[in-house]
Write a protein that holds these residues in place. Structure first.
Motif, PDB file in Angstrom:
ATOM      1  N   SER A  88       0.527  -1.289   0.009  1.00  0.00           N
ATOM      2  CA  SER A  88       0.181   0.429   0.075  1.00  0.00           C
ATOM      3  C   SER A  88       0.985   1.277  -0.215  1.00  0.00           C
ATOM      4  O   SER A  88       0.911   2.109  -0.986  1.00  0.00           O
ATOM      5  N   LYS A 100      -6.055   5.578   2.834  1.00  0.00           N
ATOM      6  CA  LYS A 100      -6.987   4.650   2.599  1.00  0.00           C
ATOM      7  C   LYS A 100      -7.410   3.841   1.118  1.00  0.00           C
ATOM      8  O   LYS A 100      -7.496   3.210   1.133  1.00  0.00           O
ATOM      9  N   ASP A 101      -7.155   4.924   0.566  1.00  0.00           N
ATOM     10  CA  ASP A 101      -6.918   4.140  -1.269  1.00  0.00           C
ATOM     11  C   ASP A 101      -6.586   3.154  -1.661  1.00  0.00           C
ATOM     12  O   ASP A 101      -6.907   1.622  -2.015  1.00  0.00           O
ATOM     13  N   TYR A 104      -6.952  -0.072  -0.171  1.00  0.00           N
ATOM     14  CA  TYR A 104      -8.067  -0.670  -0.903  1.00  0.00           C
ATOM     15  C   TYR A 104      -8.143  -1.611  -2.159  1.00  0.00           C
ATOM     16  O   TYR A 104      -8.840  -3.044  -1.777  1.00  0.00           O
ATOM     17  N   GLU A 105      -6.851  -0.301  -2.115  1.00  0.00           N
ATOM     18  CA  GLU A 105      -6.773  -1.458  -3.363  1.00  0.00           C
ATOM     19  C   GLU A 105      -6.185  -3.063  -3.619  1.00  0.00           C
ATOM     20  O   GLU A 105      -5.856  -3.874  -4.078  1.00  0.00           O
ATOM     21  N   GLY A 107      -6.509  -5.018  -1.549  1.00  0.00           N
ATOM     22  CA  GLY A 107      -7.457  -5.854  -1.369  1.00  0.00           C
ATOM     23  C   GLY A 107      -7.940  -5.937  -2.700  1.00  0.00           C
ATOM     24  O   GLY A 107      -8.863  -7.495  -2.422  1.00  0.00           O
ATOM     25  N   ARG A 108      -8.848  -5.194  -3.348  1.00  0.00           N
ATOM     26  CA  ARG A 108      -8.559  -5.524  -3.669  1.00  0.00           C
ATOM     27  C   ARG A 108      -8.443  -6.728  -5.042  1.00  0.00           C
ATOM     28  O   ARG A 108      -8.855  -6.799  -5.679  1.00  0.00           O
ATOM     29  N   HIS A 160      -4.549   3.069 -10.795  1.00  0.00           N
ATOM     30  CA  HIS A 160      -5.050   2.292 -10.036  1.00  0.00           C
ATOM     31  C   HIS A 160      -3.922   1.032 -10.212  1.00  0.00           C
ATOM     32  O   HIS A 160      -3.704   0.301 -11.215  1.00  0.00           O
ATOM     33  N   ASN A 163      -4.333  -2.275  -9.178  1.00  0.00           N
ATOM     34  CA  ASN A 163      -5.661  -2.784  -9.588  1.00  0.00           C
ATOM     35  C   ASN A 163      -5.325  -3.440 -10.871  1.00  0.00           C
ATOM     36  O   ASN A 163      -6.661  -4.516 -12.044  1.00  0.00           O
ATOM     37  N   SER A 279     -18.831   9.929  -2.247  1.00  0.00           N
ATOM     38  CA  SER A 279     -17.214   8.996  -2.110  1.00  0.00           C
ATOM     39  C   SER A 279     -17.218   8.329  -3.838  1.00  0.00           C
ATOM     40  O   SER A 279     -15.962   8.432  -4.351  1.00  0.00           O
ATOM     41  N   LYS A 283     -13.457   9.410  -4.604  1.00  0.00           N
ATOM     42  CA  LYS A 283     -13.004   8.108  -4.207  1.00  0.00           C
ATOM     43  C   LYS A 283     -11.727   7.715  -4.244  1.00  0.00           C
ATOM     44  O   LYS A 283     -11.045   8.360  -6.222  1.00  0.00           O
ATOM     45  N   ASN A 284     -10.496   8.038  -4.306  1.00  0.00           N
ATOM     46  CA  ASN A 284      -8.688   7.509  -5.689  1.00  0.00           C
ATOM     47  C   ASN A 284      -8.532   8.896  -6.129  1.00  0.00           C
ATOM     48  O   ASN A 284      -8.157   8.986  -7.147  1.00  0.00           O
TER      49      ASN A 284
END
Ligand code: NAD
Length: 481
Positions: A88, A100-101, A104-105, A107-108, A160, A163, A279, A283-284
Motif C-alpha cells: 500500500s 485508505k485508497d 483498499y486497492e 484488498g481488491r 490504480h 489493480n 464517495s 474516492k481515489n
C-alpha cells in the motif's frame, strides 16, 4: 510540507524480462506527487529488450495444470496479504493516493487473485447435441478453451497502479498464457512488485515479463510485433483509438475513459444520494474511470441535495497521503491539478456557481463542488479525471436520459430512485456498460463483467471471467454419440 520520505532510499528498479532483472543507464524518475521527491527510477527499455521479451515468450509453451495455476494465484494472494502495508505504501508513493485508497486497492487485488485462482479450476466447456433439427445427426459438438498461440501485450494506466495490472496478469496466468506488460511510466513500481510475487509463487518466469520505457519508443513494437495475438489496454480514449488503428489483425480489448453520471430523481433518499455522490466523486482522488463525473439532479430536490453534498465535501479530510486519517490524497501530478483548476475556472466564468473547493497546491487539488452547470460546459462534456462534482439540474426523466447519453462516453452510471418504472427505463435507455441502482457507478465484483461502449470501449469486457474468455481461443470438436 511533510517530507516523511527523507529517510527512504530511492528504489532503483530493473526490468523483469522473463524474471531476469535487467538494468539500463537511461531511466525514468518516479516522483511522490505530494512532495515532488524522486522515490524511484525505472529503466527505459530498449527495443532489443522488448523484442527479447517476446522472443522468450514465443519459445515457451506453458504446461501448468489447472491445479498448478490455482496454487500459484492463491500463493500470490497470501504473499500480498502478508505484505499489505508495504505494498500500500508503494502505491501511495508512486501515485499520491492516500493510504485508505491504497490499502483498499491492495484488498481488491487480493480479490482478483482469489477469483482467478478459483476460475482456473473451472472447465467452462459446452456440449451441444446434434440431433436438434430434421437434418441433425447422432453426434455431439464439444467446446474447449485453449491459451492463445502468441503472446498478450498488456498496457495499463496510472490510476490504480496495482489493480489495473492484476486485472490483466491474473487472468493471463489462469489461462496459461504468456504476457508482456508495460505499466504506466507514471506509476510503474507496483507492477514490478507483483511480478516478483508471482515468480516467488512459482510462476514460470517466461509467462510474464514487465518492461518500462518511453511509450513513444517502445509502444509500437508492443502493438505490432508478429508474436502478439492480443492487446489488452486500459487508459484514455486518445491512445485507445490509436491502438485500435495500429494493432491491426490483433484481438483488442480496450477499456477507455468514462464520464459517468449519478442521476438523482425527485423521490430519492437524498442523504443516501449525497453520500454516494461524494464517495463516487472523490474516492481515489476522483481518478477512476467510473468516478462520478456528472451529477444530474431533479430540480425539485437539487438545492437540498447540493447542501448535503457540500457538507459531505467539507467533512472530507484531504492532504498528506501518508497520514492514515486522510480521505483523499493528491492527483497524479501538478499538470493534472492545473488542468482541473482551469476547466473549473472556465465553468465559473461561463456561469456555474462554485460551492466549495477549487484550491490547488502543487498536485493537491481540493474536492470541488460546482452547481448550475450547463451540460455543454467542458467540465462535464469531457472527462475530468479528478475530484470535481459538477451538478446539472433537470426537470423530467426524458431530460435526465438525454443529458446522461449526451457525451461521447458510455461506461457506467448510478441512479438514485425507488420507482420501478424509472428503474426499468434507465436500465433500458442508458447507453452504457453498467447501471447501478442506488450504488456508485464503480460498484462491481472483480469477477463480474465490466466495460463500456461508445468511446469507453468496444464492448469487450474485463472482470476476471470475461478477461479469461478473451484471453482464450475456443476450439470445437465433435464425436459420434
Ligand atoms: P493514458 O491513455 O495516458 O495512458 C495509458 C497507458 O498507455 C500508459 O501505460 C501509457 O504509457 C500508454 N501509452 C502512451 N502512449 C502510447 C502509445 N502511443 N501506444 C500505446 N500505449 C501508449 O491513460 P492514463 O492517463 O494513464 O489513465 C487515465 C485514463 O484511463 C482515463 O481516461 C481513464 O478513464 C482511463 N481508465 C479507463 C478504465 C476502464 O476500465 N475503462 C480504467 C481506468 C482508467
Amino acid at each position: 510540507m511533510n517530507t516523511l520520505l527523507s529517510d527512504t532510499p530511492i528504489r532503483r528498479e530493473s526490468l523483469r524480462i522473463a524474471g531476469e532483472k535487467v538494468g539500463r543507464d537511461e531511466v525514468i524518475e518516479v516522483a511522490y506527487p505530494y512532495t515532488g521527491e524522486v522515490v524511484a527510477t525505472v529503466p527505459k527499455a530498449t527495443l532489443e529488450d522488448v523484442r527479447r521479451a517476446y522472443r522468450i515468450a514465443r519459445d515457451y509453451q506453458p504446461t501448468l495444470t489447472r491445479f498448478d495455476r490455482y496454487k500459484i494465484l492463491m500463493r500470490a494472494g497470501e504473499i500480498i496479504a502478508s505484505r499489505l502495508d508495504e505494498i500500500s505504501r508503494v502505491i501511495t508513493l508512486e501515485s499520491g493516493l492516500c493510504r485508505k485508497d491504497s490499502l483498499y486497492e491492495v484488498g481488491r487485488a487480493s480479490d482478483v487473485l482469489l477469483f482467478a485462482a478459483n476460475q482456473a479450476l473451472v472447465d467452462d466447456g459446452q456440449v451441444f447435441s446434434c440431433d436438434l433439427t430434421h437434418h441433425g445427426k447422432s453426434r455431439k459438438v464439444y467446446t474447449l478453451r485453449e491459451p492463445l498461440l502468441g503472446t498478450i501485450t498488456a498496457i495499463t494506466p496510472f490510476n490504480h497502479p496495482l489493480n489495473q495490472v492484476i486485472h490483466k496478469v491474473a487472468p493471463s496466468v489462469a489461462t496459461n498464457n504468456r504476457m508482456v506488460l508495460k505499466p504506466s511510466e507514471k506509476t510503474p513500481l507496483s507492477a514490478y512488485v507483483l511480478a516478483d510475487i508471482l515468480y516467488e509463487a512459482d510462476l514460470p518466469p517466461q509467462m510474464l515479463s514487465v518492461i518500462t520505457g518511453d511509450p513513444r519508443e517502445i509502444a509500437d513494437t508492443m502493438l505490432t510485433h508478429e508474436d502478439v495475438d492480443l492487446v489488452t489496454f486500459t487508459g484514455g480514449v486518445a491512445i485507445g483509438k490509436y491502438i485500435a488503428g495500429k494493432a491491426a489483425y490483433k484481438r483488442q480489448v480496450l477499456e477507455l475513459g468514462g464520464n459517468d453520471p449519478i442521476i438523482v430523481m425527485e423521490d430519492a433518499d437524498l442523504e443516501e444520494a449525497a453520500t454516494l455522490a461524494a464517495s463516487g466523486s472523490y474516492k481515489n482522488s476522483g481518478q477512476r474511470c467510473t468516478a462520478i463525473k456528472r451529477m444530474l439532479v431533479h430540480t425539485s430536490v437539487a438545492d437540498e441535495f447540493v447542501e448535503r453534498l457540500v457538507a459531505k465535501t467539507e467533512a472530507l479530510k484531504y492532504g498528506d497521503p501518508m497520514d492514515p486519517a486522510t480521505d483523499m490524497g493528491t492527483v497524479i501530478d501538478e499538470a493534472a491539478a492545473i488542468q482541473f483548476e482551469q476547466v473549473v475556472n472556465e465553468a465559473i466564468a461561463a456561469g456555474a456557481q462554485l460551492r466549495y473547493g477549487n484550491i490547488r497546491r502543487g498536485a493537491l487539488y481540493s474536492p470541488t463542488v460546482l452547481d448550475h452547470v450547463d451540460p455543454q460546459m467542458s467540465v462535464v462534456k469531457h472527462e475530468t479525471f479528478g475530484p470535481v462534482s459538477p451538478v446539472v439540474r433537470f426537470d423530467t426523466i426524458e431530460d435526465a436520459i438525454r443529458i446522461a447519453n449526451g457525451t461521447a462516453y458510455g461506461l457506467s452510471s448510478s441512479v438514485c430512485t425507488n420507482r420501478l418504472d424509472y428503474i426499468t427505463r434507465f436500465i433500458r435507455e442508458l447507453k452504457v456498460g453498467s447501471v447501478n441502482i442506488r450504488e456508485v457507478p464503480g460498484y462491481r465484483l472483480e469477477l463480474t463483467p465490466f466495460g463500456g461502449i461508445k468511446d469507453s470501449g468496444l464492448g469487450y469486457k474485463e472482470g476476471v471471467l470475461e478477461a479469461m474468455k478473451s484471453f482464450t481461443n475456443t476450439k470445437t470438436y465433435s464425436l459420434p454419440w
